[in-house]
Design an enzyme around this catalytic site. Structure first.
Site, PDB file in Angstrom:
ATOM      1  N   LEU A 184      26.431  -8.320 139.515  1.00 12.88           N
ATOM      2  CA  LEU A 184      25.815  -8.367 140.852  1.00 12.88           C
ATOM      3  C   LEU A 184      25.207  -9.507 141.234  1.00 12.88           C
ATOM      4  O   LEU A 184      24.367  -9.849 140.165  1.00 12.88           O
ATOM      5  CB  LEU A 184      25.088  -7.226 141.479  1.00 12.88           C
ATOM      6  CG  LEU A 184      25.604  -5.765 141.406  1.00 12.88           C
ATOM      7  CD1 LEU A 184      24.804  -4.670 141.645  1.00 12.88           C
ATOM      8  CD2 LEU A 184      26.651  -5.662 142.445  1.00 12.88           C
ATOM      9  N   ASP A 185      25.034 -10.303 142.401  1.00 14.01           N
ATOM     10  CA  ASP A 185      24.448 -11.348 142.669  1.00 14.01           C
ATOM     11  C   ASP A 185      22.743 -11.021 142.586  1.00 14.01           C
ATOM     12  O   ASP A 185      22.521  -9.880 142.597  1.00 14.01           O
ATOM     13  CB  ASP A 185      24.324 -11.932 144.215  1.00 14.01           C
ATOM     14  CG  ASP A 185      25.845 -12.316 144.356  1.00 14.01           C
ATOM     15  OD1 ASP A 185      26.622 -12.653 143.353  1.00 14.01           O
ATOM     16  OD2 ASP A 185      26.540 -12.497 145.444  1.00 14.01           O
ATOM     17  N   ARG A 186      21.989 -11.976 142.200  1.00 18.31           N
ATOM     18  CA  ARG A 186      20.735 -11.826 142.030  1.00 18.31           C
ATOM     19  C   ARG A 186      20.016 -10.920 143.057  1.00 18.31           C
ATOM     20  O   ARG A 186      19.197  -9.977 142.819  1.00 18.31           O
ATOM     21  CB  ARG A 186      19.734 -13.013 141.825  1.00 18.31           C
ATOM     22  CG  ARG A 186      18.293 -12.684 141.688  1.00 18.31           C
ATOM     23  CD  ARG A 186      17.564 -14.009 141.894  1.00 18.31           C
ATOM     24  NE  ARG A 186      17.676 -15.121 141.075  1.00 18.31           N
ATOM     25  CZ  ARG A 186      16.994 -15.523 139.955  1.00 18.31           C
ATOM     26  NH1 ARG A 186      15.758 -14.904 140.120  1.00 18.31           N
ATOM     27  NH2 ARG A 186      17.154 -16.635 139.299  1.00 18.31           N
ATOM     28  N   ARG A 206      29.954 -11.871 150.804  1.00 25.54           N
ATOM     29  CA  ARG A 206      28.994 -12.779 151.556  1.00 25.54           C
ATOM     30  C   ARG A 206      30.003 -13.842 152.491  1.00 25.54           C
ATOM     31  O   ARG A 206      29.662 -13.972 153.564  1.00 25.54           O
ATOM     32  CB  ARG A 206      27.944 -13.581 150.758  1.00 25.54           C
ATOM     33  CG  ARG A 206      27.235 -12.381 150.071  1.00 25.54           C
ATOM     34  CD  ARG A 206      26.568 -12.801 148.713  1.00 25.54           C
ATOM     35  NE  ARG A 206      25.691 -14.154 149.062  1.00 25.54           N
ATOM     36  CZ  ARG A 206      24.918 -15.020 148.119  1.00 25.54           C
ATOM     37  NH1 ARG A 206      24.944 -14.584 146.915  1.00 25.54           N
ATOM     38  NH2 ARG A 206      24.143 -15.942 148.467  1.00 25.54           N
TER      39      ARG A 206
END
Length: 225
Positions: A55-57, A157
């Site tokens: 997962l992205d930060r 995104r």
């Protein structure tokens, strides 16, 4: 990381509710990452668990960890085979046209010295598909459910910003930063297993969604229909 972050656990797997701001991989500057919490996630096992996906930060929510190497291989195969069901919630900076649909935009990675790397729509890129459903709108923003059919980096995104024309609130790469942070949350994860019940986990809605006015009302907005 405490036990209240654990959404699912058995002998093979662990699903945690990853906080926004915590990177899965150790950053180059050596700052805090998920690795710093692995000792507290052993739960009686000698070995550390290992992240099966990323997962992205700044994305919160369901993150799957394996608890032994054989399970890791099987769980990775489920992801690679497109068998895993994932549901995300996002607040978008704008209201998309329509109430639901399928975003089908192949993605490729580009890099420049000035801005670093990012993912962009490229007809020659890797196939990338995301189903979306409008949940409700408020103040010119929209709460949208995303169900990715593929697992590309930054897929939701880019699909929000390019495919729907409304970036995720707080996305400083594909939209603009916001004081509340990035409003993208991995709300549900279902991983089928051949010989056991599926791994099923649901992550509660984070406080930043509540602060943005989207803490309740998961029924479709009557005004949107």
């Amino acid at each position: 990381m405490h036990g209240d972050h654990v959404l699912f656990i058995d002998g093979e797997a662990l699903v945690i509710d990853k906080p926004a701001g915590l990177p899965v991989d150790r950053p180059r500057d050596g700052s805090i990452s998920l690795e710093n919490h692995m000792d507290s996630l052993k739960f009686g096992f000698k070995r550390w668990p290992h992240a099966v996906h990323r997962l992205d930060r700044d994305t919160s929510g369901c993150l799957l960890l394996s608890r032994n190497p054989k399970a890791h291989a099987r769980l990775q195969q489920a992801f690679e085979g497109g068998l895993v069901s994932k549901r995300y919630l996002a607040v978008l900076e704008g209201i998309p046209e329509g109430e639901n649909g399928l975003i089908d935009l192949p993605l490729a990675k580009v890099s420049t010295r000035e801005t670093g790397w990012r993912m962009v729509h490229d007809p020659a890129g890797k196939p990338s598909r995301t189903e979306w459903t409008l949940i409700r709108t408020d103040g010119g923003r929209a709460l949208v459910e995303f169900r990715p059919q593929t697992g590309r980096t930054h897929q939701i995104r880019v699909h929000a910003a390019t495919g729907l024309g409304a970036a995720v609130v707080g996305d400083g790469v594909y939209g603009r930063a916001d004081r509340l942070g990035m409003m993208l949350h991995a709300a549900e994860l279902i991983v089928p297993r051949a010989t056991k019940d599926p791994i099923t986990a649901t992550a509660p809605l984070p406080q930043r969604f509540v602060d943005a006015g989207f803490g309740t009302g998961f029924e479709p907005d009557p005004a949107a229909g």
